[in-house]
Motif scaffolding. Structure first.
Motif, PDB file in Angstrom:
ATOM      1  N   TRP A  99      -9.479   4.277   7.266  1.00 25.94           N
ATOM      2  CA  TRP A  99      -9.593   5.384   6.322  1.00 25.94           C
ATOM      3  C   TRP A  99     -11.053   5.694   6.012  1.00 25.94           C
ATOM      4  N   LYS A 116      -5.155   6.001 -10.056  1.00 27.16           N
ATOM      5  CA  LYS A 116      -4.407   5.978  -8.798  1.00 27.16           C
ATOM      6  C   LYS A 116      -4.191   4.515  -8.430  1.00 27.16           C
ATOM      7  N   LEU A 117      -3.084   4.249  -7.778  1.00 30.89           N
ATOM      8  CA  LEU A 117      -2.852   2.920  -7.215  1.00 30.89           C
ATOM      9  C   LEU A 117      -3.040   2.997  -5.707  1.00 30.89           C
ATOM     10  N   ASN A 118      -3.698   1.986  -5.166  1.00 29.20           N
ATOM     11  CA  ASN A 118      -3.811   1.881  -3.712  1.00 29.20           C
ATOM     12  C   ASN A 118      -3.013   0.664  -3.279  1.00 29.20           C
ATOM     13  N   VAL A 119      -2.038   0.895  -2.417  1.00 31.60           N
ATOM     14  CA  VAL A 119      -1.126  -0.167  -1.976  1.00 31.60           C
ATOM     15  C   VAL A 119      -1.292  -0.318  -0.465  1.00 31.60           C
ATOM     16  N   ALA A 120      -1.561  -1.534   0.012  1.00 26.77           N
ATOM     17  CA  ALA A 120      -1.803  -1.658   1.455  1.00 26.77           C
ATOM     18  C   ALA A 120      -1.546  -3.052   1.982  1.00 26.77           C
ATOM     19  N   ALA A 121      -0.934  -3.096   3.165  1.00 29.92           N
ATOM     20  CA  ALA A 121      -0.835  -4.322   3.964  1.00 29.92           C
ATOM     21  C   ALA A 121      -1.687  -4.085   5.198  1.00 29.92           C
ATOM     22  N   ILE A 122      -2.823  -4.750   5.271  1.00 28.85           N
ATOM     23  CA  ILE A 122      -3.770  -4.506   6.375  1.00 28.85           C
ATOM     24  C   ILE A 122      -3.795  -5.757   7.247  1.00 28.85           C
ATOM     25  N   LEU A 176      -0.439  -3.985  12.569  1.00 24.54           N
ATOM     26  CA  LEU A 176      -0.102  -2.720  11.912  1.00 24.54           C
ATOM     27  C   LEU A 176      -0.811  -2.677  10.567  1.00 24.54           C
ATOM     28  N   ASN A 177      -1.338  -1.533  10.236  1.00 27.55           N
ATOM     29  CA  ASN A 177      -1.933  -1.342   8.908  1.00 27.55           C
ATOM     30  C   ASN A 177      -1.067  -0.329   8.170  1.00 27.55           C
ATOM     31  N   VAL A 178      -0.533  -0.738   7.037  1.00 31.63           N
ATOM     32  CA  VAL A 178       0.397   0.094   6.262  1.00 31.63           C
ATOM     33  C   VAL A 178      -0.231   0.343   4.897  1.00 31.63           C
ATOM     34  N   ALA A 179      -0.353   1.607   4.497  1.00 32.57           N
ATOM     35  CA  ALA A 179      -1.035   1.850   3.221  1.00 32.57           C
ATOM     36  C   ALA A 179      -0.661   3.162   2.569  1.00 32.57           C
ATOM     37  N   ALA A 180      -0.510   3.108   1.260  1.00 34.34           N
ATOM     38  CA  ALA A 180      -0.400   4.309   0.426  1.00 34.34           C
ATOM     39  C   ALA A 180      -1.660   4.341  -0.431  1.00 34.34           C
ATOM     40  N   ILE A 181      -2.564   5.240  -0.133  1.00 34.80           N
ATOM     41  CA  ILE A 181      -3.860   5.278  -0.831  1.00 34.80           C
ATOM     42  C   ILE A 181      -3.883   6.536  -1.705  1.00 34.80           C
ATOM     43  N   GLY A 182      -4.115   7.691  -1.091  1.00 32.72           N
ATOM     44  CA  GLY A 182      -3.929   8.952  -1.807  1.00 32.72           C
ATOM     45  C   GLY A 182      -4.974   9.256  -2.860  1.00 32.72           C
ATOM     46  N   GLU A 230       3.713  -9.086   9.517  1.00 33.09           N
ATOM     47  CA  GLU A 230       3.926  -7.664   9.239  1.00 33.09           C
ATOM     48  C   GLU A 230       5.088  -7.517   8.257  1.00 33.09           C
TER      49      GLU A 230
END
Lengths: 136, 136
Positions: B110, A78-84, B79-85, A47
């Motif tokens: 999502w 758009k940018l998609n930023v993610a730690a999944i 945990l899933n952490v993301a900035a998508i938008g 994490e």
């Protein structure tokens, strides 16, 4: 002491772009999107919160660095930023350039079937990314 | 000077949990997952890279803070952490506690249909989150 090694699934799905202070930068082998993956070179990190605070500060700056590169090179909408990481436990952060014209817009890209690059377009993409993303 | 205001879609889909130095912490009204959303209180920020470096450093620490809270309160498997938008342009970061037993595991959450909390369980969830997540 255990040494950092890239997870075999990430090794198989991605190609080397650059090595930053903290993270490996890898290109997802999916021609549908300019899609980079940052992999912090820290043994057993799963994490973001597993990282030391100093590494977290570096990580968000490396996210900013590759975000700027993707924005400039591809004029992303758009940018998609993610730690999944539900399937691959090694901590890795996706940074994906998205476009209203792309195959999945406005849905997220994860869980969809990748379409590998052709050799020539892969070479061109890697060249531009490697030219733009250099260690600070 | 324009003032920060929460996007109407985020206002409608989420409930106030706490106000941190940079971000509003909101609970997604979806009883399927403990799902928080951080909204940096910065006018017109769309991407993480739009923030000043100092705000980025704060954001990653606020992500760590709510990540720890979700891990401790719910013993999350991941945990899933993301900035998508892609749909809501105002910068917001999802932090979702995932479990092998949840409705969507191991797929991302999502784009799936939310299931609103019942009033009593919402009150309980908010109480435990508000008790645990306090400004530093």
């Amino acid at each position: 002491m255990k040494e950092f090694a890239l997870h075999p699934k990430l090794e198989a799905d991605t190609i080397d772009v650059a090595t930053l202070d903290l993270s490996l930068v890898r290109l997802m082998n999916d021609r549908r999107f300019p899609w980079l993956i940052l992999v912090p070179q820290r043994v057993d990190a799963v994490e973001i919160v597993d990282l030391e605070a100093e590494d977290r500060a570096t990580l968000i700056e490396e996210i900013a660095l590759v975000s700027n590169a993707l924005r400039e090179l591809f004029h992303a909408r758009k940018l998609n930023v993610a730690a999944i990481g539900n399937l691959v436990p090694q901590l890795h952060v996706h940074v994906v350039a998205r476009f209203e014209s792309d195959d999945e817009w406005p849905k997220p890209v994860w869980g969809t079937a990748p379409e590998p690059y052709r050799f020539d377009e892969l070479e061109r993409r890697l060249a531009s990314l490697r030219y733009r993303i250099t260690p600070t």
